[in-house]
Design an enzyme around this catalytic site. Structure first.
Site, PDB file in Angstrom:
ATOM      1  N   CYS A   1     -18.932  72.186  36.565  1.00  0.00           N
ATOM      2  CA  CYS A   1     -18.165  73.300  36.013  1.00  0.00           C
ATOM      3  C   CYS A   1     -17.945  73.116  34.522  1.00  0.00           C
ATOM      4  O   CYS A   1     -17.634  72.029  34.049  1.00  0.00           O
ATOM      5  CB  CYS A   1     -16.826  73.401  36.742  1.00  0.00           C
ATOM      6  SG  CYS A   1     -15.779  74.748  36.151  1.00  0.00           S
TER       7      CYS A   1
ATOM      8  N   CYS B   1       0.847  -1.200   0.000  1.00  0.00           N
ATOM      9  CA  CYS B   1       0.000   0.000   0.000  1.00  0.00           C
ATOM     10  C   CYS B   1       0.880   1.246   0.000  1.00  0.00           C
ATOM     11  O   CYS B   1       1.753   1.394   0.871  1.00  0.00           O
ATOM     12  CB  CYS B   1      -0.916   0.005   1.218  1.00  0.00           C
ATOM     13  SG  CYS B   1      -1.956   1.483   1.339  1.00  0.00           S
TER      14      CYS B   1
ATOM     15  N   CYS C   1     -19.260  76.036  24.619  1.00  0.00           N
ATOM     16  CA  CYS C   1     -18.989  76.520  23.258  1.00  0.00           C
ATOM     17  C   CYS C   1     -17.794  75.842  22.623  1.00  0.00           C
ATOM     18  O   CYS C   1     -17.518  76.079  21.440  1.00  0.00           O
ATOM     19  CB  CYS C   1     -18.764  78.027  23.268  1.00  0.00           C
ATOM     20  SG  CYS C   1     -17.262  78.536  24.159  1.00  0.00           S
TER      21      CYS C   1
ATOM     22  N   CYS D   1      -4.757  12.881  -9.307  1.00  0.00           N
ATOM     23  CA  CYS D   1      -5.836  12.124  -9.941  1.00  0.00           C
ATOM     24  C   CYS D   1      -7.162  12.821  -9.678  1.00  0.00           C
ATOM     25  O   CYS D   1      -7.511  13.124  -8.526  1.00  0.00           O
ATOM     26  CB  CYS D   1      -5.885  10.697  -9.401  1.00  0.00           C
ATOM     27  SG  CYS D   1      -7.149   9.666 -10.197  1.00  0.00           S
TER      28      CYS D   1
END
Length: 572
Positions: free
Chosen positions: A361, A166, A377, A215
Protein backbone atom coordinates in the site's frame (compact mmCIF):
# COMPACT_ATOMS: atom_id res chain seq x y z
CA UNK A 1 90.01 20.77 28.34
CA UNK A 2 88.50 17.29 28.31
CA UNK A 3 85.28 16.59 26.48
CA UNK A 4 84.75 13.10 27.86
CA UNK A 5 81.63 11.97 29.77
CA UNK A 6 82.06 11.24 33.46
CA UNK A 7 80.35 8.98 35.95
CA UNK A 8 80.66 8.25 39.65
CA UNK A 9 81.83 4.74 40.42
CA UNK A 10 82.56 3.36 43.91
CA UNK A 11 82.83 6.85 45.32
CA UNK A 12 85.26 8.11 42.74
CA UNK A 13 84.91 9.85 39.38
CA UNK A 14 85.67 7.87 36.26
CA UNK A 15 85.61 9.33 32.79
CA UNK A 16 83.54 7.90 29.97
CA UNK A 17 85.43 7.62 26.69
CA UNK A 18 83.28 8.83 23.81
CA UNK A 19 85.84 7.66 21.27
CA UNK A 20 84.72 4.06 21.67
CA UNK A 21 83.11 2.53 18.67
CA UNK A 22 79.36 3.11 18.96
CA UNK A 23 78.45 0.43 16.41
CA UNK A 24 78.68 -3.28 17.02
CA UNK A 25 81.33 -4.51 14.65
CA UNK A 26 80.59 -8.17 15.29
CA UNK A 27 77.29 -8.17 13.45
CA UNK A 28 76.99 -10.56 10.59
CA UNK A 29 77.19 -9.39 7.04
CA UNK A 30 73.90 -9.52 5.22
CA UNK A 31 73.26 -11.28 1.98
CA UNK A 32 72.16 -8.60 -0.50
CA UNK A 33 71.70 -10.94 -3.41
CA UNK A 34 68.39 -10.57 -5.20
CA UNK A 35 65.94 -13.40 -4.81
CA UNK A 36 65.31 -15.35 -7.98
CA UNK A 37 61.72 -15.45 -9.18
CA UNK A 38 61.99 -18.73 -11.08
CA UNK A 39 63.24 -22.07 -9.82
CA UNK A 40 66.29 -22.97 -11.87
CA UNK A 41 65.71 -26.66 -11.16
CA UNK A 42 62.31 -26.72 -12.83
CA UNK A 43 62.68 -27.12 -16.57
CA UNK A 44 58.96 -26.58 -17.15
CA UNK A 45 59.17 -22.90 -16.35
CA UNK A 46 62.42 -21.76 -17.92
CA UNK A 47 62.16 -18.31 -19.46
CA UNK A 48 64.57 -16.28 -21.52
CA UNK A 49 66.75 -13.80 -19.60
CA UNK A 50 65.21 -10.35 -19.42
CA UNK A 51 66.96 -7.87 -21.65
CA UNK A 52 65.27 -4.83 -20.12
CA UNK A 53 63.10 -3.80 -17.23
CA UNK A 54 59.36 -3.98 -17.82
CA UNK A 55 57.23 -0.80 -17.61
CA UNK A 56 55.58 -1.94 -14.36
CA UNK A 57 58.89 -2.77 -12.65
CA UNK A 58 61.13 -0.41 -10.71
CA UNK A 59 64.74 -0.53 -9.55
CA UNK A 60 65.24 -0.95 -5.82
CA UNK A 61 67.63 -2.49 -3.31
CA UNK A 62 66.81 -4.64 -0.30
CA UNK A 63 68.79 -3.81 2.84
CA UNK A 64 69.09 -5.76 6.07
CA UNK A 65 69.39 -3.96 9.39
CA UNK A 66 73.21 -4.40 9.51
CA UNK A 67 73.42 -2.85 6.02
CA UNK A 68 71.42 0.19 7.18
CA UNK A 69 73.61 0.43 10.28
CA UNK A 70 76.67 0.58 8.05
CA UNK A 71 75.12 3.49 6.16
CA UNK A 72 74.47 5.22 9.46
CA UNK A 73 78.06 4.67 10.54
CA UNK A 74 79.33 6.10 7.25
CA UNK A 75 77.32 9.28 7.84
CA UNK A 76 78.59 9.48 11.43
CA UNK A 77 82.20 9.09 10.29
CA UNK A 78 81.66 11.69 7.57
CA UNK A 79 80.30 14.30 9.99
CA UNK A 80 82.88 13.41 12.62
CA UNK A 81 85.70 14.05 10.16
CA UNK A 82 84.31 17.32 8.80
CA UNK A 83 83.28 18.91 12.10
CA UNK A 84 86.12 17.48 14.16
CA UNK A 85 83.82 15.93 16.78
CA UNK A 86 83.79 12.44 18.24
CA UNK A 87 81.46 9.75 16.92
CA UNK A 88 79.00 10.04 19.81
CA UNK A 89 78.55 13.77 19.29
CA UNK A 90 78.25 13.33 15.53
CA UNK A 91 75.49 10.76 16.04
CA UNK A 92 73.52 13.09 18.33
CA UNK A 93 73.89 15.97 15.91
CA UNK A 94 72.71 13.88 12.96
CA UNK A 95 69.69 12.61 14.84
CA UNK A 96 68.82 16.16 15.85
CA UNK A 97 68.96 17.26 12.19
CA UNK A 98 67.08 14.18 10.96
CA UNK A 99 70.24 12.89 9.29
CA UNK A 100 70.42 15.86 6.92
CA UNK A 101 74.19 16.19 6.57
CA UNK A 102 74.19 19.30 4.38
CA UNK A 103 71.87 21.23 6.67
CA UNK A 104 73.83 20.15 9.74
CA UNK A 105 77.17 21.29 8.30
CA UNK A 106 75.71 24.63 7.25
CA UNK A 107 74.16 25.40 10.64
CA UNK A 108 77.15 24.08 12.58
CA UNK A 109 79.55 26.31 10.69
CA UNK A 110 77.32 29.32 11.40
CA UNK A 111 76.97 28.69 15.15
CA UNK A 112 78.49 25.54 16.68
CA UNK A 113 77.40 26.32 20.24
CA UNK A 114 73.76 26.86 19.23
CA UNK A 115 73.60 23.58 17.33
CA UNK A 116 75.29 21.60 20.11
CA UNK A 117 72.95 22.96 22.77
CA UNK A 118 69.85 22.37 20.61
CA UNK A 119 70.98 18.78 19.99
CA UNK A 120 71.22 18.08 23.71
CA UNK A 121 75.03 18.16 23.85
CA UNK A 122 76.20 19.94 27.02
CA UNK A 123 78.70 22.61 26.02
CA UNK A 124 79.64 25.83 27.65
CA UNK A 125 81.64 28.14 25.42
CA UNK A 126 85.07 28.97 26.72
CA UNK A 127 87.90 30.85 25.05
CA UNK A 128 89.85 28.43 22.90
CA UNK A 129 93.60 28.24 23.51
CA UNK A 130 95.63 30.61 21.44
CA UNK A 131 97.36 28.97 18.53
CA UNK A 132 100.47 30.04 16.74
CA UNK A 133 100.05 31.94 13.47
CA UNK A 134 99.63 29.60 10.53
CA UNK A 135 98.61 26.64 12.65
CA UNK A 136 95.67 24.44 11.66
CA UNK A 137 92.18 24.89 13.09
CA UNK A 138 91.59 23.61 16.66
CA UNK A 139 90.88 19.92 16.99
CA UNK A 140 88.57 18.20 19.44
CA UNK A 141 91.21 18.28 22.17
CA UNK A 142 91.78 22.01 21.69
CA UNK A 143 88.21 23.28 21.30
CA UNK A 144 85.55 23.12 24.00
CA UNK A 145 82.80 23.78 21.41
CA UNK A 146 83.52 20.55 19.55
CA UNK A 147 83.25 18.19 22.51
CA UNK A 148 80.48 17.09 24.81
CA UNK A 149 82.24 17.43 28.15
CA UNK A 150 81.72 19.87 30.98
CA UNK A 151 85.18 21.29 31.23
CA UNK A 152 86.53 18.92 33.88
CA UNK A 153 90.19 18.22 33.44
CA UNK A 154 90.76 14.51 32.96
CA UNK A 155 94.03 14.64 34.89
CA UNK A 156 92.64 16.31 38.03
CA UNK A 157 89.09 15.11 38.82
CA UNK A 158 87.18 16.88 41.61
CA UNK A 159 86.82 15.33 45.01
CA UNK A 160 83.92 12.89 45.30
CA UNK A 161 81.20 13.56 47.89
CA UNK A 162 81.46 11.88 51.27
CA UNK A 163 78.23 9.91 50.70
CA UNK A 164 75.74 9.53 47.89
CA UNK A 165 71.95 9.29 48.09
CA UNK A 166 70.11 8.58 44.84
CA UNK A 167 67.51 11.35 44.35
CA UNK A 168 65.15 8.88 42.64
CA UNK A 169 65.08 5.82 44.92
CA UNK A 170 66.77 7.50 47.96
CA UNK A 171 69.11 4.55 48.38
CA UNK A 172 72.27 5.42 50.35
CA UNK A 173 74.00 2.04 50.24
CA UNK A 174 77.79 2.60 50.26
CA UNK A 175 78.11 -0.07 47.57
CA UNK A 176 75.74 1.87 45.33
CA UNK A 177 77.02 2.61 41.85
CA UNK A 178 76.16 6.23 40.97
CA UNK A 179 76.37 7.42 37.36
CA UNK A 180 76.30 10.96 35.99
CA UNK A 181 76.42 12.65 32.62
CA UNK A 182 78.33 15.81 31.84
CA UNK A 183 75.62 17.81 33.63
CA UNK A 184 76.71 16.13 36.92
CA UNK A 185 73.15 14.99 37.74
CA UNK A 186 74.03 11.71 39.45
CA UNK A 187 71.65 8.77 39.86
CA UNK A 188 72.24 5.16 40.77
CA UNK A 189 72.87 2.63 38.03
CA UNK A 190 69.62 0.81 38.81
CA UNK A 191 67.53 3.93 38.29
CA UNK A 192 69.38 4.74 35.08
CA UNK A 193 68.72 1.24 33.76
CA UNK A 194 65.03 1.32 34.68
CA UNK A 195 64.62 4.80 33.19
CA UNK A 196 66.35 3.99 29.91
CA UNK A 197 64.54 0.66 29.58
CA UNK A 198 61.16 2.32 30.12
CA UNK A 199 61.88 5.09 27.63
CA UNK A 200 63.04 2.64 24.97
CA UNK A 201 60.54 -0.20 25.38
CA UNK A 202 57.42 1.68 26.48
CA UNK A 203 57.80 5.07 24.76
CA UNK A 204 59.98 4.04 21.78
CA UNK A 205 62.43 6.88 22.44
CA UNK A 206 65.79 6.83 20.70
CA UNK A 207 66.97 10.19 22.13
CA UNK A 208 66.61 10.01 25.90
CA UNK A 209 67.28 13.11 27.99
CA UNK A 210 68.73 13.30 31.48
CA UNK A 211 66.45 12.27 34.35
CA UNK A 212 66.95 15.57 36.17
CA UNK A 213 64.02 17.96 35.87
CA UNK A 214 64.67 20.67 33.29
CA UNK A 215 67.92 19.14 32.05
CA UNK A 216 68.05 18.99 28.25
CA UNK A 217 71.19 16.87 27.95
CA UNK A 218 70.69 13.81 25.72
CA UNK A 219 72.20 10.57 26.95
CA UNK A 220 74.89 9.52 24.45
CA UNK A 221 74.94 6.04 22.97
CA UNK A 222 78.16 4.86 24.72
CA UNK A 223 76.51 5.67 28.06
CA UNK A 224 73.25 3.88 27.13
CA UNK A 225 74.52 0.59 25.74
CA UNK A 226 76.29 -0.89 28.82
CA UNK A 227 73.17 -0.34 30.96
CA UNK A 228 70.73 -2.27 28.74
CA UNK A 229 69.98 -5.96 28.57
CA UNK A 230 70.35 -7.63 25.14
CA UNK A 231 66.64 -7.43 24.28
CA UNK A 232 66.36 -3.72 25.14
CA UNK A 233 69.64 -3.00 23.36
CA UNK A 234 68.29 -4.66 20.21
CA UNK A 235 65.14 -2.54 20.49
CA UNK A 236 67.23 0.60 20.94
CA UNK A 237 69.26 -0.21 17.84
CA UNK A 238 66.06 -0.88 15.90
CA UNK A 239 64.68 2.52 16.93
CA UNK A 240 67.85 4.22 15.71
CA UNK A 241 67.55 2.42 12.38
CA UNK A 242 63.86 3.31 12.07
CA UNK A 243 64.62 6.98 12.69
CA UNK A 244 67.36 6.92 10.07
CA UNK A 245 65.04 5.24 7.55
CA UNK A 246 62.15 7.61 8.29
CA UNK A 247 64.45 10.61 7.73
CA UNK A 248 65.44 9.48 4.21
CA UNK A 249 62.66 9.64 1.57
CA UNK A 250 64.49 7.07 -0.55
CA UNK A 251 64.25 4.45 2.23
CA UNK A 252 61.23 2.63 3.64
CA UNK A 253 60.97 0.12 6.45
CA UNK A 254 59.24 -3.18 5.70
CA UNK A 255 55.69 -3.02 7.14
CA UNK A 256 55.44 -6.77 7.79
CA UNK A 257 55.35 -7.70 11.51
CA UNK A 258 58.73 -8.51 13.10
CA UNK A 259 60.62 -7.82 9.86
CA UNK A 260 63.66 -5.55 10.19
CA UNK A 261 64.56 -5.20 6.51
CA UNK A 262 64.56 -1.92 4.60
CA UNK A 263 64.13 -1.09 0.92
CA UNK A 264 66.04 1.64 -0.91
CA UNK A 265 64.15 3.04 -3.91
CA UNK A 266 65.41 6.47 -5.02
CA UNK A 267 63.25 6.35 -8.17
CA UNK A 268 60.07 6.56 -6.06
CA UNK A 269 61.30 9.10 -3.51
CA UNK A 270 59.22 11.95 -4.98
CA UNK A 271 55.42 12.18 -5.06
CA UNK A 272 55.40 13.47 -8.63
CA UNK A 273 56.38 10.08 -10.05
CA UNK A 274 53.51 8.25 -8.32
CA UNK A 275 51.07 9.25 -11.07
CA UNK A 276 53.02 7.32 -13.72
CA UNK A 277 54.33 4.23 -11.88
CA UNK A 278 53.45 1.81 -9.11
CA UNK A 279 56.55 1.33 -6.92
CA UNK A 280 55.95 -2.23 -5.69
CA UNK A 281 59.07 -3.54 -3.93
CA UNK A 282 60.15 -6.53 -1.88
CA UNK A 283 62.39 -6.47 1.19
CA UNK A 284 63.75 -9.90 0.31
CA UNK A 285 62.25 -11.72 3.29
CA UNK A 286 59.48 -14.30 3.52
CA UNK A 287 57.14 -15.40 6.26
CA UNK A 288 55.71 -13.63 9.30
CA UNK A 289 56.81 -13.41 12.93
CA UNK A 290 59.13 -16.14 14.15
CA UNK A 291 58.96 -17.87 10.75
CA UNK A 292 60.61 -14.99 8.85
CA UNK A 293 63.46 -16.08 6.57
CA UNK A 294 65.74 -13.38 5.18
CA UNK A 295 67.67 -15.18 2.46
CA UNK A 296 67.60 -18.16 0.15
CA UNK A 297 65.32 -19.22 -2.66
CA UNK A 298 64.01 -22.12 -0.55
CA UNK A 299 62.63 -19.82 2.15
CA UNK A 300 59.03 -20.65 3.02
CA UNK A 301 56.14 -18.25 3.47
CA UNK A 302 54.73 -15.28 1.62
CA UNK A 303 57.15 -12.83 0.04
CA UNK A 304 57.21 -9.40 1.68
CA UNK A 305 55.87 -7.20 -1.10
CA UNK A 306 54.51 -3.72 -0.46
CA UNK A 307 54.08 -0.33 -2.08
CA UNK A 308 56.94 2.10 -1.57
CA UNK A 309 54.84 5.16 -2.44
CA UNK A 310 51.81 4.81 -0.13
CA UNK A 311 50.50 3.11 2.98
CA UNK A 312 48.86 0.19 1.15
CA UNK A 313 50.73 -2.82 2.51
CA UNK A 314 50.21 -5.05 -0.52
CA UNK A 315 50.88 -5.27 -4.24
CA UNK A 316 48.20 -3.02 -5.76
CA UNK A 317 49.35 -3.18 -9.34
CA UNK A 318 48.14 -2.18 -11.87
CA UNK A 319 46.51 0.87 -10.21
CA UNK A 320 48.57 3.84 -9.04
CA UNK A 321 48.56 4.91 -5.40
CA UNK A 322 45.94 7.65 -5.83
CA UNK A 323 43.40 5.21 -7.27
CA UNK A 324 44.15 2.56 -4.64
CA UNK A 325 43.75 4.99 -1.73
CA UNK A 326 40.53 6.48 -3.17
CA UNK A 327 39.02 3.04 -3.67
CA UNK A 328 39.94 1.78 -0.19
CA UNK A 329 38.51 4.93 1.37
CA UNK A 330 35.27 4.41 -0.52
CA UNK A 331 35.07 0.82 0.69
CA UNK A 332 35.76 1.82 4.31
CA UNK A 333 33.51 4.82 4.84
CA UNK A 334 29.74 4.92 5.20
CA UNK A 335 29.05 6.55 1.86
CA UNK A 336 27.67 3.36 0.34
CA UNK A 337 25.52 2.69 3.40
CA UNK A 338 23.97 6.12 2.91
CA UNK A 339 23.58 5.30 -0.77
CA UNK A 340 21.66 2.13 0.12
CA UNK A 341 19.41 4.09 2.46
CA UNK A 342 18.67 6.57 -0.34
CA UNK A 343 17.84 3.73 -2.70
CA UNK A 344 15.59 1.75 -0.35
CA UNK A 345 14.07 4.29 2.03
CA UNK A 346 12.44 7.72 2.06
CA UNK A 347 12.11 10.46 4.65
CA UNK A 348 8.92 11.55 6.27
CA UNK A 349 7.93 14.93 4.75
CA UNK A 350 7.05 16.25 8.23
CA UNK A 351 9.65 14.98 10.73
CA UNK A 352 12.32 13.68 8.27
CA UNK A 353 12.43 10.24 9.91
CA UNK A 354 13.82 7.51 7.66
CA UNK A 355 11.12 5.06 6.56
CA UNK A 356 11.41 1.75 4.74
CA UNK A 357 8.33 0.49 2.92
CA UNK A 358 7.43 -3.07 3.92
CA UNK A 359 4.04 -3.47 2.24
CA UNK A 360 2.25 -2.86 -1.04
CA UNK A 361 0.00 0.00 0.00
CA UNK A 362 1.19 3.50 -0.89
CA UNK A 363 -0.70 5.03 2.06
CA UNK A 364 2.10 5.59 4.59
CA UNK A 365 1.75 6.63 8.23
CA UNK A 366 4.88 7.79 10.04
CA UNK A 367 5.30 5.89 13.32
CA UNK A 368 6.95 8.89 14.93
CA UNK A 369 4.76 11.87 14.07
CA UNK A 370 1.68 10.01 12.70
CA UNK A 371 1.83 12.03 9.48
CA UNK A 372 0.01 10.38 6.56
CA UNK A 373 1.47 10.77 3.09
CA UNK A 374 1.73 9.09 -0.30
CA UNK A 375 4.79 6.90 -0.86
CA UNK A 376 4.81 7.68 -4.60
CA UNK A 377 4.55 11.46 -4.66
CA UNK A 378 5.41 12.15 -0.98
CA UNK A 379 2.41 14.51 -0.80
CA UNK A 380 -0.17 14.62 2.02
CA UNK A 381 -2.63 11.74 1.80
CA UNK A 382 -5.60 14.06 2.42
CA UNK A 383 -5.20 15.56 -1.06
CA UNK A 384 -5.69 12.15 -2.66
CA UNK A 385 -9.36 12.02 -1.74
CA UNK A 386 -10.69 8.51 -2.06
CA UNK A 387 -7.90 7.26 -4.38
CA UNK A 388 -6.42 4.96 -1.76
CA UNK A 389 -4.43 2.71 -4.05
CA UNK A 390 -3.52 5.03 -6.88
CA UNK A 391 -1.88 8.40 -7.38
CA UNK A 392 -2.76 10.87 -10.11
CA UNK A 393 0.14 13.23 -9.42
CA UNK A 394 2.92 11.47 -11.37
CA UNK A 395 3.45 14.38 -13.74
CA UNK A 396 4.25 16.94 -11.10
CA UNK A 397 7.73 18.36 -11.30
CA UNK A 398 8.60 17.61 -7.67
CA UNK A 399 7.60 13.98 -8.01
CA UNK A 400 9.60 13.57 -11.18
CA UNK A 401 12.70 15.05 -9.57
CA UNK A 402 12.32 12.80 -6.53
CA UNK A 403 11.97 9.68 -8.65
CA UNK A 404 14.93 10.68 -10.84
CA UNK A 405 17.12 11.28 -7.81
CA UNK A 406 16.17 7.89 -6.40
CA UNK A 407 16.85 6.19 -9.74
CA UNK A 408 20.28 7.79 -9.98
CA UNK A 409 21.10 6.74 -6.45
CA UNK A 410 20.01 3.16 -7.16
CA UNK A 411 22.03 3.05 -10.39
CA UNK A 412 25.12 4.37 -8.60
CA UNK A 413 24.75 1.74 -5.88
CA UNK A 414 24.33 -1.08 -8.39
CA UNK A 415 27.37 0.09 -10.32
CA UNK A 416 29.48 0.18 -7.17
CA UNK A 417 28.32 -3.26 -6.05
CA UNK A 418 29.13 -4.70 -9.48
CA UNK A 419 32.80 -3.75 -9.14
CA UNK A 420 33.04 -4.26 -5.39
CA UNK A 421 31.62 -7.81 -5.44
CA UNK A 422 34.18 -8.90 -8.03
CA UNK A 423 36.96 -7.08 -6.18
CA UNK A 424 36.00 -8.81 -2.92
CA UNK A 425 35.62 -12.19 -4.63
CA UNK A 426 39.20 -12.18 -5.96
CA UNK A 427 40.47 -10.89 -2.61
CA UNK A 428 38.75 -13.75 -0.79
CA UNK A 429 40.02 -16.28 -3.32
CA UNK A 430 43.57 -15.02 -2.84
CA UNK A 431 43.21 -15.36 0.96
CA UNK A 432 42.11 -18.97 0.52
CA UNK A 433 45.40 -19.71 -1.22
CA UNK A 434 46.73 -21.04 2.11
CA UNK A 435 44.23 -23.88 1.99
CA UNK A 436 44.92 -24.36 -1.71
CA UNK A 437 48.65 -24.62 -0.95
CA UNK A 438 47.98 -27.37 1.59
CA UNK A 439 45.74 -29.29 -0.82
CA UNK A 440 48.30 -28.89 -3.59
CA UNK A 441 51.12 -30.23 -1.41
CA UNK A 442 49.07 -33.32 -0.66
CA UNK A 443 48.43 -33.79 -4.36
CA UNK A 444 52.14 -33.37 -5.10
CA UNK A 445 52.97 -36.08 -2.57
CA UNK A 446 50.28 -38.31 -4.06
CA UNK A 447 51.63 -37.77 -7.57
CA UNK A 448 55.15 -38.55 -6.42
CA UNK A 449 54.04 -41.81 -4.83
CA UNK A 450 51.77 -42.99 -7.65
CA UNK A 451 54.10 -42.09 -10.54
CA UNK A 452 57.76 -41.97 -11.45
CA UNK A 453 57.95 -38.19 -11.04
CA UNK A 454 60.45 -36.79 -8.55
CA UNK A 455 59.72 -34.03 -6.03
CA UNK A 456 61.34 -31.50 -8.34
CA UNK A 457 59.22 -32.62 -11.26
CA UNK A 458 55.94 -32.15 -9.38
CA UNK A 459 56.77 -28.55 -8.49
CA UNK A 460 54.65 -27.45 -11.46
CA UNK A 461 51.61 -27.65 -9.16
CA UNK A 462 53.14 -25.26 -6.65
CA UNK A 463 54.14 -22.87 -9.43
CA UNK A 464 50.60 -22.90 -10.74
CA UNK A 465 49.13 -22.06 -7.31
CA UNK A 466 51.57 -19.16 -6.89
CA UNK A 467 50.66 -17.80 -10.32
CA UNK A 468 46.94 -18.05 -9.56
CA UNK A 469 47.35 -16.12 -6.32
CA UNK A 470 49.44 -13.41 -8.00
CA UNK A 471 46.96 -13.01 -10.86
CA UNK A 472 43.99 -12.82 -8.51
CA UNK A 473 45.66 -9.89 -6.76
CA UNK A 474 46.06 -8.23 -10.16
CA UNK A 475 42.43 -8.91 -11.06
CA UNK A 476 41.27 -7.58 -7.71
CA UNK A 477 42.79 -4.18 -8.37
CA UNK A 478 41.73 -4.07 -12.04
CA UNK A 479 38.12 -3.79 -10.83
CA UNK A 480 39.06 -0.84 -8.62
CA UNK A 481 40.66 0.80 -11.65
CA UNK A 482 37.73 0.01 -13.95
CA UNK A 483 35.33 1.63 -11.46
CA UNK A 484 37.08 5.00 -11.82
CA UNK A 485 37.94 4.83 -15.54
CA UNK A 486 35.90 7.09 -17.81
CA UNK A 487 33.98 5.51 -20.69
CA UNK A 488 36.49 5.57 -23.53
CA UNK A 489 37.91 3.13 -26.05
CA UNK A 490 40.86 2.70 -23.71
CA UNK A 491 38.55 1.39 -20.99
CA UNK A 492 37.01 -1.13 -23.37
CA UNK A 493 40.44 -2.46 -24.32
CA UNK A 494 41.37 -2.58 -20.63
CA UNK A 495 38.27 -4.62 -19.81
CA UNK A 496 38.98 -6.97 -22.73
CA UNK A 497 42.42 -7.74 -21.27
CA UNK A 498 40.83 -8.07 -17.84
CA UNK A 499 38.30 -10.58 -19.19
CA UNK A 500 40.97 -12.70 -20.91
CA UNK A 501 43.09 -12.84 -17.76
CA UNK A 502 40.10 -13.70 -15.58
CA UNK A 503 39.03 -16.54 -17.85
CA UNK A 504 42.56 -17.96 -17.97
CA UNK A 505 42.86 -17.83 -14.17
CA UNK A 506 39.54 -19.60 -13.68
CA UNK A 507 40.57 -22.32 -16.15
CA UNK A 508 43.85 -22.87 -14.29
CA UNK A 509 42.05 -22.95 -10.93
CA UNK A 510 39.71 -25.61 -12.28
CA UNK A 511 42.65 -27.75 -13.40
CA UNK A 512 44.17 -27.51 -9.91
CA UNK A 513 40.93 -28.79 -8.38
CA UNK A 514 40.80 -31.92 -10.55
CA UNK A 515 41.31 -35.23 -8.75
CA UNK A 516 44.60 -37.05 -9.30
CA UNK A 517 44.39 -40.19 -11.46
CA UNK A 518 47.53 -42.17 -12.03
CA UNK A 519 47.02 -42.70 -15.76
CA UNK A 520 46.27 -39.01 -16.39
CA UNK A 521 49.20 -37.49 -14.47
CA UNK A 522 51.38 -36.83 -17.58
CA UNK A 523 48.44 -35.18 -19.38
CA UNK A 524 47.54 -33.13 -16.30
CA UNK A 525 51.14 -32.01 -15.92
CA UNK A 526 51.27 -30.79 -19.51
CA UNK A 527 47.92 -28.99 -19.25
CA UNK A 528 48.78 -27.28 -15.98
CA UNK A 529 52.22 -26.26 -17.25
CA UNK A 530 50.85 -24.81 -20.49
CA UNK A 531 48.01 -22.99 -18.76
CA UNK A 532 50.38 -21.56 -16.11
CA UNK A 533 52.62 -20.10 -18.79
CA UNK A 534 49.58 -18.66 -20.59
CA UNK A 535 48.21 -17.12 -17.40
CA UNK A 536 51.60 -15.59 -16.68
CA UNK A 537 51.68 -14.02 -20.14
CA UNK A 538 48.13 -12.66 -19.81
CA UNK A 539 49.04 -11.11 -16.46
CA UNK A 540 52.12 -9.47 -17.98
CA UNK A 541 49.97 -8.08 -20.81
CA UNK A 542 47.58 -6.46 -18.34
CA UNK A 543 50.40 -4.99 -16.24
CA UNK A 544 52.41 -3.87 -19.28
CA UNK A 545 49.48 -2.17 -21.00
CA UNK A 546 48.31 -0.42 -17.83
CA UNK A 547 51.80 0.78 -16.88
CA UNK A 548 52.42 2.05 -20.41
CA UNK A 549 49.09 3.88 -20.28
CA UNK A 550 50.13 5.69 -17.10
CA UNK A 551 53.48 6.62 -18.63
CA UNK A 552 51.77 7.91 -21.80
CA UNK A 553 49.00 9.66 -19.87
CA UNK A 554 46.17 8.02 -21.83
CA UNK A 555 43.93 7.01 -18.92
CA UNK A 556 40.91 9.23 -18.24
CA UNK A 557 38.99 9.22 -14.95
CA UNK A 558 35.40 9.92 -13.94
CA UNK A 559 36.34 11.39 -10.54
CA UNK A 560 38.97 13.78 -9.26
CA UNK A 561 42.19 11.98 -8.32
CA UNK A 562 45.24 13.45 -6.66
CA UNK A 563 47.91 14.32 -9.23
CA UNK A 564 45.62 13.96 -12.28
CA UNK A 565 43.64 16.41 -14.36
CA UNK A 566 40.04 17.22 -13.51
CA UNK A 567 37.57 14.87 -15.26
CA UNK A 568 35.68 16.44 -18.13
CA UNK A 569 32.41 14.57 -17.56
CA UNK A 570 31.76 12.78 -14.30
CA UNK A 571 29.63 9.66 -14.61
CA UNK A 572 28.35 9.72 -11.05
Amino acid sequence: MSSDEEYYDDGEYDYYDDDEDMMDGTQDEDDDDEMELDDADNDDFKVMPKSRRRPYEIDYESLSQPAVERRMQEDVDHISGILGVDASTAALLLRHMSWNKERLIEKYMDSPATVLVAAGVDVEPSPPPRSAPGSRRPTRAASRLLGIGVGVNATSPPKPPASFVCPICFDDDPALRPLALACRHAFCAGCWTAYLTSKITDEAEHSVRCMAEGCALVVPDPFVRPLLDPATLARFQELLVRHFVASDPSLKYCPYPSCTNTVSCPAAAGKSVLTSLVPIVSCGARGVGADIAYAGDDAQGKEHKFCFGCSVESDHRPVVCAVAKTWLKKCRDDSETANWIKSNTKECPKCNSTIEKNGGCNHMTCKKCKHEFCWVCMGPWQEHGTAWYSCNRFDEKASLEARDAQSRSRASLERYLHYYNRYANHEQSAKLSVELYAKTERKMEEMQISSTLTWIEVQFMKKAVEEVEKCRMTLKWTYAMAYYLAKTNEKELFEDNQRDLEKAVEDLSELLELPIEQESIPILRQKVTDKTVYVQKRNEIVLDDTATGFLDGRWRWNVRLEGFEEPENAEF
